[in-house]
Design a protein around this motif. Structure first.
Motif, PDB file in Angstrom:
ATOM      1  N   UNK A 164       3.329   0.071   0.910  1.00 24.95           N
ATOM      2  CA  UNK A 164       2.849   0.884   2.036  1.00 24.95           C
ATOM      3  C   UNK A 164       2.410   2.264   1.569  1.00 24.95           C
ATOM      4  N   UNK A 165       3.087   2.809   0.546  1.00 23.58           N
ATOM      5  CA  UNK A 165       2.670   4.114   0.024  1.00 23.58           C
ATOM      6  C   UNK A 165       1.261   4.016  -0.576  1.00 23.58           C
ATOM      7  N   UNK A 166       1.026   2.958  -1.376  1.00 24.97           N
ATOM      8  CA  UNK A 166      -0.305   2.758  -1.979  1.00 24.97           C
ATOM      9  C   UNK A 166      -1.343   2.489  -0.899  1.00 24.97           C
ATOM     10  N   UNK A 167      -1.010   1.552   0.010  1.00 21.47           N
ATOM     11  CA  UNK A 167      -1.965   1.183   1.058  1.00 21.47           C
ATOM     12  C   UNK A 167      -2.259   2.362   1.985  1.00 21.47           C
ATOM     13  N   UNK A 168      -1.203   3.090   2.335  1.00 19.44           N
ATOM     14  CA  UNK A 168      -1.388   4.230   3.224  1.00 19.44           C
ATOM     15  C   UNK A 168      -2.245   5.303   2.577  1.00 19.44           C
ATOM     16  N   UNK A 169      -1.947   5.619   1.302  1.00 19.73           N
ATOM     17  CA  UNK A 169      -2.728   6.635   0.585  1.00 19.73           C
ATOM     18  C   UNK A 169      -4.175   6.174   0.404  1.00 19.73           C
ATOM     19  N   UNK A 170      -4.344   4.918  -0.045  1.00 19.26           N
ATOM     20  CA  UNK A 170      -5.693   4.397  -0.283  1.00 19.26           C
ATOM     21  C   UNK A 170      -6.523   4.344   0.974  1.00 19.26           C
ATOM     22  N   UNK A 171      -5.927   3.840   2.054  1.00 17.75           N
ATOM     23  CA  UNK A 171      -6.666   3.751   3.316  1.00 17.75           C
ATOM     24  C   UNK A 171      -6.916   5.120   3.922  1.00 17.75           C
ATOM     25  N   UNK A 172      -6.008   6.074   3.678  1.00 17.59           N
ATOM     26  CA  UNK A 172      -6.243   7.442   4.143  1.00 17.59           C
ATOM     27  C   UNK A 172      -7.457   8.029   3.425  1.00 17.59           C
ATOM     28  N   UNK A 173      -7.574   7.739   2.116  1.00 13.84           N
ATOM     29  CA  UNK A 173      -8.758   8.190   1.373  1.00 13.84           C
ATOM     30  C   UNK A 173     -10.027   7.580   1.981  1.00 13.84           C
ATOM     31  N   UNK A 174      -9.957   6.285   2.332  1.00 15.55           N
ATOM     32  CA  UNK A 174     -11.109   5.640   2.978  1.00 15.55           C
ATOM     33  C   UNK A 174     -11.410   6.275   4.333  1.00 15.55           C
ATOM     34  N   UNK A 175     -10.345   6.580   5.083  1.00 15.16           N
ATOM     35  CA  UNK A 175     -10.538   7.222   6.385  1.00 15.16           C
ATOM     36  C   UNK A 175     -11.207   8.587   6.209  1.00 15.16           C
ATOM     37  N   UNK A 176     -10.776   9.354   5.172  1.00  9.03           N
ATOM     38  CA  UNK A 176     -11.407  10.646   4.879  1.00  9.03           C
ATOM     39  C   UNK A 176     -12.878  10.459   4.486  1.00  9.03           C
ATOM     40  N   UNK A 177     -13.150   9.365   3.759  1.00 10.88           N
ATOM     41  CA  UNK A 177     -14.537   9.064   3.376  1.00 10.88           C
ATOM     42  C   UNK A 177     -15.385   8.857   4.630  1.00 10.88           C
ATOM     43  N   UNK A 178     -14.882   8.073   5.586  1.00  9.18           N
ATOM     44  CA  UNK A 178     -15.642   7.842   6.824  1.00  9.18           C
ATOM     45  C   UNK A 178     -15.799   9.132   7.616  1.00  9.18           C
TER      46      UNK A 178
END
Length: 486
Positions: free
Chosen positions: A59-73
């Motif tokens: 969840x730490x990896x997924x949360x961080x990675x998806x947060x980066x994607x959310x910031x990208x959008x």
């Protein structure tokens, strides 16, 4: 989560919609898109792969990675406000029309396959009291699911006002059972059971493999993080698209991680791994008795039907906008007087129907559809993240608003690395199965080019075509020889 969420009246076909979505509505769309079938299947899915330690890391990896994607959008919505329909438009702007087409098709196909998981899960839920439905993959289950598919097509076909009214009610109704589950599980949590589940069972392997095994499940539950950007052409203010994406993501991330972790305190992970889906119902039944299972099952059916409605509309919107941009055949760009893209909606329902039939030949219909949904979405996500890298490195060439920052580049690179890792985690099986869907889709691209009287493929596009066909052939051969199986 539709054009009519804002009260659009019937307009003449082809005229721009006058209604605009507010920040609150956009945030609700992100939450509504993300909270669907996936969260109800998390306890079993994680327990099959890892213990508490691995789940926390995942969840730490997924949360961080998806947060980066959310910031990208968020960044792309501000830097390129001229691009509508989010994911697909970014791939086209960054890497040309053919890869943009693939991104649109992949995102659309991902939504269609994801819709199938909803019907499988509904039938599996009812199957607990009606054994003829099995795990949602029996002949009767597939027939009933097919009836549901086409009933929703007719509902949305009538006009999105009815669909939007249902979706608003559902968005609230589906969050309540999930929050109640977390609170009850916390009260019933057994510290000794939780401690025993810490390291993972013997079958889980190394910690790296445990975490890798959960990655596609985390992608599936986070699909929808780009929900606001898909409807960006309807936003009242462009900056709201990015803000809604971040707020919606953080809210849902907290809930999803909580559902997974508290489950480890109720039952040994080996027992959770054997629960029928929706496993959240089985966990709550173990905690509070039969009523817990019924409560979750009712919440699931409401939630899933709402998510199905949202994703059907979103999938049709992607095809519709791609056709308007002349990247799909013209017939997909037609809409009714109520702004319903009927041909795109019909094609969306038809592909879901095909995949629903294919699940009958799968060993585990739900997990197969879940993993394929995740794998199909990864290429569009990877291209969007890579486009953000291009913008940060060469803003003057990409016609962006304002100057890029070093932080923007770091976020874009991290999002790109994360999505590339997800493709690795998916494994060759799902990449090849994705190609089997991607390659034939080129017929739509060819039809669109012919309608415009243009050259079918540039030399660069021929290379991409050759790679996609080679991948599809490998996939078919691998399935035929039994090297990979559904």
């Amino acid at each position: 989560m539709s054009h009519a969420d804002t009260g659009t009246d019937a307009t003449t076909a082809g005229s721009p919609p006058t209604a605009k979505l507010t920040f609150v509505t956009l945030t609700a769309m992100v939450v509504g898109s993300m909270v669907g079938a996936g969260v109800f299947s998390l306890p079993r899915r994680f327990a099959q792969e890892t213990g508490v330690a691995g789940a926390l890391i995942a969840w730490a990896i997924a949360g961080f990675g998806m947060l980066m994607l959310a910031f990208v959008f968020q960044a792309l919505a501000v830097r390129r406000p001229d691009l509508d329909a989010g994911v697909y438009a970014y791939a086209k702007a960054g890497f040309g029309e053919y890869l943009g087409f693939f991104s649109a098709f992949g995102y659309w196909a991902s939504a269609c396959v994801g819709n199938v998981t909803y019907w499988v899960l509904i039938m599996s839920t009812i199957g607990a009291i009606w054994p003829a439905l099995g795990d949602g993959d029996t002949a009767l289950a597939i027939i009933l699911s097919s009836v549901g598919l086409w009933a929703f097509f007719l509902l949305i076909r009538r006009g999105v006002k009815e669909a939007a009214a249902i979706n608003r009610i559902v968005t609230v109704a589906k969050v309540v059972p999930i929050l109640v589950f977390v609170v009850l599980a916390l009260f019933c949590l057994d510290a000794s059971v939780f401690a025993d589940n810490w390291g993972g069972a013997d079958y889980a392997g190394s910690l790296f493999n445990q975490v890798r095994g959960t990655m596609l499940a985390t992608v599936f539950v986070f699909l929808g993080v780009e929900g606001a950007s898909v409807y960006s052409r309807h936003a009242k203010r462009r900056e709201d698209v990015g803000r809604a994406t971040i707020l919606g993501f953080l809210s849902v991330f907290a809930v999803f991680a909580s559902v997974t972790i508290v489950s480890y305190g109720i039952l040994p992970m080996a027992e959770i791994a054997e629960l029928r889906q929706p496993s959240m119902a089985g966990v709550l039944e173990a905690a509070v008795g039969t009523w817990g299972s019924v409560f979750v099952s009712v919440g699931l059916i409401i939630s899933v039907l709402g998510a199905y409605l949202a994703w059907t509309l979103m999938a049709a919107e992607v095809l519709f906008v791609a056709a308007k941009d002349e990247d799909m055949p013209r017939f997909l760009g037609r809409s009714s007087g109520d702004d319903v893209p009927v041909p795109a909606l019909l094609m969306t329902t038809a592909l879901s129907q095909v995949v629903l039939v294919v699940t009958a030949f799968s060993d585990d219909a739900f997990n197969f559809a879940l993993d394929l949904t995740s794998a199909l979405s990864l290429i569009p996500f990877l291209l969007a993240a890579a486009f953000a890298v291009k913008i940060a490195v060469r803003p003057e060439q990409e016609k962006v608003a304002g100057r890029g920052t070093r932080g923007e580049l770091v976020v874009a690179v991290l999002a790109t690395v994360y999505t590339a890792f997800l493709l690795f985690a998916a494994g060759l099986k799902f990449v090849l199965v994705s190609f089997i869907l991607y390659a034939p889709a080129t017929f739509l691209f060819v039809k669109a080019r012919r309608e415009q009287g243009r050259q079918l493929f540039s030399p660069r596009e021929l290379v991409i075509l050759a790679v996609s066909i080679a991948g599809a052939v490998m996939g078919v051969v691998a399935l035929a020889t039994g090297w990979i199986s559904l």
